[in-house]
Scaffold this motif. Structure first.
Motif, mmCIF file in Angstrom:
data_model
loop_
_atom_site.group_PDB
_atom_site.id
_atom_site.type_symbol
_atom_site.label_atom_id
_atom_site.label_comp_id
_atom_site.label_asym_id
_atom_site.label_seq_id
_atom_site.Cartn_x
_atom_site.Cartn_y
_atom_site.Cartn_z
ATOM 1 N N MET A 1 0.785 -1.355 0.027
ATOM 2 C CA MET A 1 0.125 -0.110 -0.031
ATOM 3 C C MET A 1 0.825 1.413 -0.122
ATOM 4 N N TYR A 4 2.378 1.837 -3.427
ATOM 5 C CA TYR A 4 1.484 2.332 -4.301
ATOM 6 C C TYR A 4 0.941 3.791 -4.121
ATOM 7 N N LEU A 5 1.056 4.244 -2.923
ATOM 8 C CA LEU A 5 0.687 5.508 -2.666
ATOM 9 C C LEU A 5 2.029 6.587 -3.141
ATOM 10 N N LYS A 8 1.856 6.923 -6.887
ATOM 11 C CA LYS A 8 0.852 7.729 -7.111
ATOM 12 C C LYS A 8 1.311 9.135 -6.972
ATOM 13 N N LEU A 341 -6.015 12.002 -7.050
ATOM 14 C CA LEU A 341 -5.197 11.232 -6.246
ATOM 15 C C LEU A 341 -6.012 10.345 -4.857
ATOM 16 N N LEU A 342 -6.713 11.087 -4.653
ATOM 17 C CA LEU A 342 -7.859 10.893 -3.638
ATOM 18 C C LEU A 342 -8.873 9.956 -4.049
ATOM 19 N N ASP A 344 -7.991 7.571 -6.283
ATOM 20 C CA ASP A 344 -7.397 6.542 -6.539
ATOM 21 C C ASP A 344 -7.484 5.761 -5.292
ATOM 22 N N LEU A 345 -7.420 6.288 -4.279
ATOM 23 C CA LEU A 345 -7.271 5.821 -2.807
ATOM 24 C C LEU A 345 -8.604 5.192 -2.485
ATOM 25 N N VAL A 348 -9.237 1.823 -4.107
ATOM 26 C CA VAL A 348 -8.860 0.567 -3.348
ATOM 27 C C VAL A 348 -9.557 0.534 -2.186
ATOM 28 N N TRP A 349 -10.298 1.416 -1.587
ATOM 29 C CA TRP A 349 -11.080 1.060 -0.344
ATOM 30 C C TRP A 349 -12.211 0.363 -0.703
ATOM 31 N N LEU A 356 -2.292 -3.220 -6.571
ATOM 32 C CA LEU A 356 -1.625 -2.376 -6.182
ATOM 33 C C LEU A 356 -0.211 -2.387 -6.579
#
Length: 357
Positions: A1, A4-5, A8, A341-342, A344-345, A348-349, A356
């Motif tokens: 994770m 991945y962050l 990004k 970007l937000l 994309d997160l 994932v959730w 990832l």
């Protein structure tokens, strides 16, 4: 994770760097002398030369590009020599990290320079006064689009091929095909002028307006209604279509059949199982529309005289106040990148299947 962050964030930084470079080239490759734009018709050669020295307009293009990046970078260098363009005369707001000789490394807020036409007022101050109004307008519009779009999309999917479905499809198609500036003119005329006595709405107005005595500012929330509805029409149509198609696809999945076999009601299946999985494309669309609304609000704000960053951009273009234009473009681009970007997160959730790697 974490990896991945970081990837990004790296992509976001590179994208922002590209936007900054393009904005700089558009600004400095335009015909005309920026110093003359600032002075108008009242310039003298001495005044022009002083302005060129102050803002670095007489420097080579590559040097000016370096100054531009230095102004925007959170971590930058500035000189303590008064004859240097980067001399810290109070234009930077931040914390000095280290000083070597006459050069100081500073951690600061990005410096967007000063307006050409507003008596040297900082661009950041101008944006700070107008951006909250645009964010309020865009947020209100996207909430209208999201709430009504999801609701209409669910109804359209549940009553597939009925007259309700066909009516919703016609309305959403019409909403996508009509430009926002045309809708703004129609809504302002019909609801702000023709039906003013019924609606109580005005053709134009901002969030705060002077009272009848011209002394105090009064909050006018009703002025938000028409521009928010107009700005939300097109994303409303998109959300409706996406929600319908996505929900129809989800309802054909095997786990939905299993849920019905377990005795769950239609409401329970939709709310507990189908809706969450059907929201993925909707969230992507909403994020894209919210970011684009910051730019798309330009015409809507101008028509309704809403005091936002879009209206400020139009006025800056009319007066050739290029620092305002470039500063607004950079702020909008930064917000667009951060929103993506937000999203994309959030993706994932919502969907654990997202890769990832």
């Amino acid at each position: 994770m974490i990896g991945y962050l970081l990837r990004k964030l790296g992509y976001a930084v590179l994208t922002l760097y590209g936007v900054v470079t393009v904005v700089f080239l558009l600004f400095y490759l335009l015909p005309g002398d920026p110093a003359q734009m600032m002075m108008g018709q009242n310039e003298s050669e001495e005044q022009l030369e002083n302005l060129r020295n102050k803002y670095g307009f007489n420097q080579p293009l590559l040097t000016q590009y370096g100054y531009f990046l230095n102004d925007l970078s959170p971590l930058s260098f500035h000189s303590m020599q008064p004859e240097d363009f980067t001399y810290d005369d109070g234009k930077y707001t931040g914390i000095d990290v280290v000083t070597v000789s006459s050069i100081t490394l500073m951690f600061k807020w990005p410096y967007l320079r000063e307006s050409f036409q507003k008596n040297g007022k900082r661009v950041s101050a101008v944006i700070g006064e107008t951006l909250p109004n645009t964010l309020l307008l865009a947020s209100s519009a996207i909430l209208v689009a999201l709430f009504l779009g999801v609701l209409l999309g669910v109804f359209s999917a549940l009553y597939r091929d009925s007259w309700i479905d066909r009516l919703i499809q016609v309305v959403s198609t019409l909403g996508m095909s009509v430009p926002s500036f045309f809708s703004a003119i129609i809504f302002a005329f019909v609801f702000g002028y023709v039906l003013h006595e019924v609606t109580g709405l005005s053709m134009s107005g901002s969030l705060y307006e002077l009272d009848d005595y011209g002394e105090n500012l009064e909050l006018k929330c009703r002025n938000l209604i028409l521009p928010a509805v107009v700005l939300g029409i097109r994303p409303l149509a998109v959300v409706t279509q996406l929600m319908r198609n996505s929900l129809l696809e989800v309802l054909c999945q095997e786990y939905i059949t299993t849920a019905y076999a377990k005795g769950l009601t239609r409401y329970q299946v939709i709310m507990k199982h189908a809706l969450k999985n059907a929201l993925n494309p909707v969230i992507t669309a909403v994020s894209g529309w919210f970011a684009s609304m910051l730019a798309g609000a330009v015409f809507v704000e101008y028509i309704f005289n809403w005091n936002g960053i879009g209206k400020e951009i139009v006025e800056a273009l009319n007066t050739l106040d290029l620092p305002i234009v470039t500063g607004a473009v950079l702020v909008i681009a930064t917000m667009f990148i951060l929103i993506n970007l937000l999203v994309d997160l959030i993706y994932v959730w919502l969907d654990p299947r997202v890769n990832l790697q």
